[in-house]
Design a protein around this motif. Structure first.
Motif, PDB file in Angstrom:
ATOM      1  N   ARG A  42     -89.287  88.195   7.023  1.00  0.00           N
ATOM      2  CA  ARG A  42     -90.088  89.236   5.628  1.00  0.00           C
ATOM      3  C   ARG A  42     -88.406  89.653   5.358  1.00  0.00           C
ATOM      4  N   ALA A  43     -87.907  89.931   6.007  1.00  0.00           N
ATOM      5  CA  ALA A  43     -85.995  90.295   5.542  1.00  0.00           C
ATOM      6  C   ALA A  43     -85.299  88.665   4.538  1.00  0.00           C
ATOM      7  N   LEU A  44     -85.803  87.491   4.825  1.00  0.00           N
ATOM      8  CA  LEU A  44     -84.557  86.919   4.300  1.00  0.00           C
ATOM      9  C   LEU A  44     -86.078  86.387   3.252  1.00  0.00           C
ATOM     10  N   GLU A  45     -87.245  86.539   2.754  1.00  0.00           N
ATOM     11  CA  GLU A  45     -87.806  86.453   1.469  1.00  0.00           C
ATOM     12  C   GLU A  45     -87.284  87.304   0.600  1.00  0.00           C
ATOM     13  N   ARG A  46     -86.730  88.890   1.458  1.00  0.00           N
ATOM     14  CA  ARG A  46     -86.396  89.808   0.022  1.00  0.00           C
ATOM     15  C   ARG A  46     -84.773  89.622  -0.374  1.00  0.00           C
ATOM     16  N   TYR A  47     -84.096  88.882   1.058  1.00  0.00           N
ATOM     17  CA  TYR A  47     -82.870  89.000   0.396  1.00  0.00           C
ATOM     18  C   TYR A  47     -82.867  87.923  -1.048  1.00  0.00           C
ATOM     19  N   LEU A  56     -79.543  79.763  -1.718  1.00  0.00           N
ATOM     20  CA  LEU A  56     -79.440  79.652   0.126  1.00  0.00           C
ATOM     21  C   LEU A  56     -80.012  78.196  -0.673  1.00  0.00           C
ATOM     22  N   SER A  57     -79.324  77.274  -1.100  1.00  0.00           N
ATOM     23  CA  SER A  57     -79.898  76.292  -1.184  1.00  0.00           C
ATOM     24  C   SER A  57     -79.371  75.096  -0.001  1.00  0.00           C
ATOM     25  N   ASN A  58     -78.782  74.630   1.164  1.00  0.00           N
ATOM     26  CA  ASN A  58     -78.391  74.228   2.118  1.00  0.00           C
ATOM     27  C   ASN A  58     -78.667  75.254   3.213  1.00  0.00           C
ATOM     28  N   TYR A  59     -79.111  74.097   5.198  1.00  0.00           N
ATOM     29  CA  TYR A  59     -79.532  74.694   5.869  1.00  0.00           C
ATOM     30  C   TYR A  59     -79.283  73.901   6.698  1.00  0.00           C
ATOM     31  N   ASP A  94     -75.188  78.451   0.448  1.00  0.00           N
ATOM     32  CA  ASP A  94     -75.553  78.224  -0.670  1.00  0.00           C
ATOM     33  C   ASP A  94     -74.099  76.909  -0.905  1.00  0.00           C
ATOM     34  N   ALA A  95     -74.714  75.845  -1.641  1.00  0.00           N
ATOM     35  CA  ALA A  95     -73.704  74.669  -2.292  1.00  0.00           C
ATOM     36  C   ALA A  95     -72.940  75.249  -3.095  1.00  0.00           C
ATOM     37  N   SER A  96     -72.099  76.576  -3.362  1.00  0.00           N
ATOM     38  CA  SER A  96     -70.465  76.457  -4.548  1.00  0.00           C
ATOM     39  C   SER A  96     -69.657  76.839  -3.771  1.00  0.00           C
ATOM     40  N   GLY A  97     -68.801  75.654  -4.233  1.00  0.00           N
ATOM     41  CA  GLY A  97     -67.463  75.765  -3.641  1.00  0.00           C
ATOM     42  C   GLY A  97     -66.832  76.987  -2.797  1.00  0.00           C
ATOM     43  N   GLU A  98     -67.409  78.414  -3.540  1.00  0.00           N
ATOM     44  CA  GLU A  98     -66.879  80.142  -3.124  1.00  0.00           C
ATOM     45  C   GLU A  98     -67.379  79.493  -1.997  1.00  0.00           C
ATOM     46  N   ARG A 100     -70.714  81.932  -1.326  1.00  0.00           N
ATOM     47  CA  ARG A 100     -70.960  83.350  -2.112  1.00  0.00           C
ATOM     48  C   ARG A 100     -72.382  83.757  -1.086  1.00  0.00           C
ATOM     49  N   TYR A 101     -73.191  83.148  -0.697  1.00  0.00           N
ATOM     50  CA  TYR A 101     -74.393  83.269   0.240  1.00  0.00           C
ATOM     51  C   TYR A 101     -74.595  82.709   1.020  1.00  0.00           C
TER      52      TYR A 101
END
Length: 107
Positions: A42-47, A56-59, A94-98, A100-101
């Motif tokens: 539930r916390a992940l879905e809210r985030y 959050l596109s990579n795992y 995330d997949a960005s170079g930064e 961030r998430y």
């Protein structure tokens, strides 16, 4: 306290971002995974709802490789992994170079 939080950015000579300000929240609980997993989900879905689309596109898969994840993967791979009764390890970024998430869970 200042009106605006400090902004930290350290770049390499090539311009790549090396260090940035961040916020990390960690909980250490002496509770079984099966008991806390629904609340973590539930916390992940809210985030995810609060983040930009696709943040959050990579795992990390079981072999330790970074894999992209789509909406179907969220509904099967991530959810099933998190609700596995014996425990779960999730590392989402995330997949960005930064970078961030991030969401990390060890249970």
């Amino acid at each position: 306290m200042t009106e605006h939080p400090p902004r930290i950015r350290v770049h390499s000579t090539s311009g790549a971002l090396l260090i940035r300000d961040s916020l990390c929240i960690q909980f250490y609980m002496h509770r079984p995974h099966v008991e806390v997993a629904p609340f973590v989900l539930r916390a992940l879905e809210r985030y995810r709802r609060e983040l930009p689309a696709g943040a959050l596109s990579n795992y990390v898969d079981e072999a330790g490789d970074w894999e992209p994840i789509d909406e179907e993967g969220w509904n099967t791979t991530i959810r099933d992994e998190l609700l596995e009764p014996r425990g779960a390890t999730l590392d989402l970024r995330d997949a960005s170079g930064e970078k961030r998430y991030r969401f990390e869970y060890l249970g």
